[in-house]
Design a protein around this motif. Structure first.
Motif, PDB file in Angstrom:
ATOM      1  N   THR A  15       0.812  -1.222   0.000  1.00 58.43           N
ATOM      2  CA  THR A  15       0.000   0.000   0.000  1.00 58.43           C
ATOM      3  C   THR A  15       0.846   1.273   0.000  1.00 58.43           C
ATOM      4  N   GLY A  16       2.089   1.151  -0.415  1.00 62.07           N
ATOM      5  CA  GLY A  16       2.929   2.326  -0.533  1.00 62.07           C
ATOM      6  C   GLY A  16       3.162   3.017   0.798  1.00 62.07           C
ATOM      7  N   ARG A  21       1.693   7.889   6.081  1.00 61.51           N
ATOM      8  CA  ARG A  21       0.817   9.063   6.046  1.00 61.51           C
ATOM      9  C   ARG A  21      -0.127   9.052   7.250  1.00 61.51           C
ATOM     10  N   VAL A  22      -0.664   7.870   7.567  1.00 59.98           N
ATOM     11  CA  VAL A  22      -1.573   7.750   8.704  1.00 59.98           C
ATOM     12  C   VAL A  22      -0.830   7.982  10.016  1.00 59.98           C
ATOM     13  N   TYR A  23       0.391   7.449  10.125  1.00 60.41           N
ATOM     14  CA  TYR A  23       1.207   7.717  11.313  1.00 60.41           C
ATOM     15  C   TYR A  23       1.393   9.232  11.490  1.00 60.41           C
ATOM     16  N   LYS A  24       1.713   9.915  10.408  1.00 58.14           N
ATOM     17  CA  LYS A  24       1.968  11.357  10.483  1.00 58.14           C
ATOM     18  C   LYS A  24       0.719  12.111  10.925  1.00 58.14           C
ATOM     19  N   GLU A  25      -0.410  11.802  10.300  1.00 63.03           N
ATOM     20  CA  GLU A  25      -1.651  12.496  10.646  1.00 63.03           C
ATOM     21  C   GLU A  25      -2.018  12.273  12.117  1.00 63.03           C
ATOM     22  N   THR A  26      -1.871  11.039  12.561  1.00 62.50           N
ATOM     23  CA  THR A  26      -2.265  10.719  13.929  1.00 62.50           C
ATOM     24  C   THR A  26      -1.305  11.335  14.929  1.00 62.50           C
ATOM     25  N   ARG A  33       2.005  18.541  16.873  1.00 65.20           N
ATOM     26  CA  ARG A  33       3.019  19.085  15.964  1.00 65.20           C
ATOM     27  C   ARG A  33       3.382  17.994  14.963  1.00 65.20           C
ATOM     28  N   PRO A  34       3.926  18.375  13.796  1.00 64.24           N
ATOM     29  CA  PRO A  34       4.296  17.353  12.824  1.00 64.24           C
ATOM     30  C   PRO A  34       5.574  16.624  13.237  1.00 64.24           C
ATOM     31  N   PRO A  35       5.682  15.330  12.924  1.00 61.60           N
ATOM     32  CA  PRO A  35       6.912  14.608  13.213  1.00 61.60           C
ATOM     33  C   PRO A  35       8.002  14.976  12.221  1.00 61.60           C
ATOM     34  N   TYR A  83      -9.121   5.887   4.307  1.00 63.16           N
ATOM     35  CA  TYR A  83      -8.388   5.793   3.045  1.00 63.16           C
ATOM     36  C   TYR A  83      -8.761   4.548   2.248  1.00 63.16           C
ATOM     37  N   ARG A  84      -9.874   3.921   2.588  1.00 64.31           N
ATOM     38  CA  ARG A  84     -10.198   2.651   1.932  1.00 64.31           C
ATOM     39  C   ARG A  84     -10.302   2.788   0.414  1.00 64.31           C
ATOM     40  N   GLU A  85     -10.945   3.842  -0.074  1.00 64.10           N
ATOM     41  CA  GLU A  85     -11.052   4.027  -1.525  1.00 64.10           C
ATOM     42  C   GLU A  85      -9.680   4.226  -2.145  1.00 64.10           C
ATOM     43  N   PHE A  86      -8.820   4.957  -1.460  1.00 65.88           N
ATOM     44  CA  PHE A  86      -7.456   5.160  -1.942  1.00 65.88           C
ATOM     45  C   PHE A  86      -6.724   3.816  -2.010  1.00 65.88           C
ATOM     46  N   LEU A  87      -6.870   2.989  -0.964  1.00 70.38           N
ATOM     47  CA  LEU A  87      -6.220   1.681  -0.939  1.00 70.38           C
ATOM     48  C   LEU A  87      -6.706   0.816  -2.097  1.00 70.38           C
TER      49      LEU A  87
END
Length: 235
Positions: A15-16, A21-26, A33-35, A83-87
């Motif tokens: 899934t690339g 991306r999900v880790y970053k958002e969460t 703050r952003p990692p 992100y299911r549609e993206f996946l």
């Protein structure tokens, strides 16, 4: 009966950068703050362990790590589900995976499920999005949401399979199919034989050196995979 424990990422599907991306958002949601650094790709470590490392490498005070990690882990499956549609659109099924899954599912004496570093919700989202969940009994799998220590997941899956199907499952009738050094370690320490697949970031030579029972280049040789699974019970 033989219990077949499939790894997911880079073994069955890819899934690339979606997990990162999900880790970053969460992280942003929970920490505020952003990692500056994200977990390494393709290591096979469980999500709870990756989250703890994510917090530490981003200079979160140690006394806050466990509490923040619990909050992040709780959010990850729901965020991935968004992100299911993206996946479904951009995710990839690994070569040979569908035929291999179907062949294992169709063999009456083989019981297919998963042992994965994903949380259960995340695992089922990925498998469903790419149309693979129908080949697996995910109710008897072992997930990072059960235990962050990956080798412990083998016994969890074995116990669930025994409850559902009867009998006993141990190293002599359990096999992991996975792509990483963590999959090899999980089998060695958890109580399963390992058929390693060099479809991820780890070379065939490294998988052999780590102690995999067998190594395949990929999953396209379905007959070879089935033959190796059968050898699990060989004297």
């Amino acid at each position: 009966m033989i219990l077949v424990l499939w790894d997911i990422d880079r073994t069955l599907l890819y899934t690339g950068d979606i997990d990162r991306r999900v880790y970053k958002e969460t992280f942003i949601s929970v920490v505020g703050r952003p990692p500056t650094a994200l977990p390494a790709r393709g290591t096979g470590v469980t999500m709870p362990m990756a989250v703890r490392e994510l917090l530490r490498v981003n200079d979160v005070p140690e006394q806050k790590v466990e509490a923040l990690a619990a909050r992040i882990v709780a959010e990850l499956p729901e965020r991935l589900a968004a992100y299911r549609e993206f996946l479904a659109r951009d995710g990839n099924i690994m070569p040979g995976a569908v035929d291999a899954l179907a062949a294992v599912q169709q063999a009456e004496h083989l019981i297919p499920t998963v042992v994965t570093g994903n949380l259960r919700g995340s695992a089922e989202t990925k498998l469903a999005a790419l149309g693979l969940i129908c080949y697996l009994d995910t109710t008897i799998g072992g997930y990072a949401s059960d235990d962050p220590h990956r080798p412990a997941l083998v016994r969890i899956a074995q116990n669930r399979a025994a409850t559902k199907h009867g009998g006993r499952f141990n190293r002599n009738n359990t096999v992991i199919v996975g792509d990483s050094l963590e999959d090899v370690r999980t089998g060695q320490e958890g109580g399963a034989r390992v058929i390693a697949v060099a479809s991820g970031t780890t070379a065939e030579e490294q998988l052999r050196a780590a102690g995999a029972d067998h190594v395949l280049t990929d999953l396209t040789a379905t007959k070879d995979l089935l033959r190796l699974i059968e050898q699990v019970q060989a004297p």
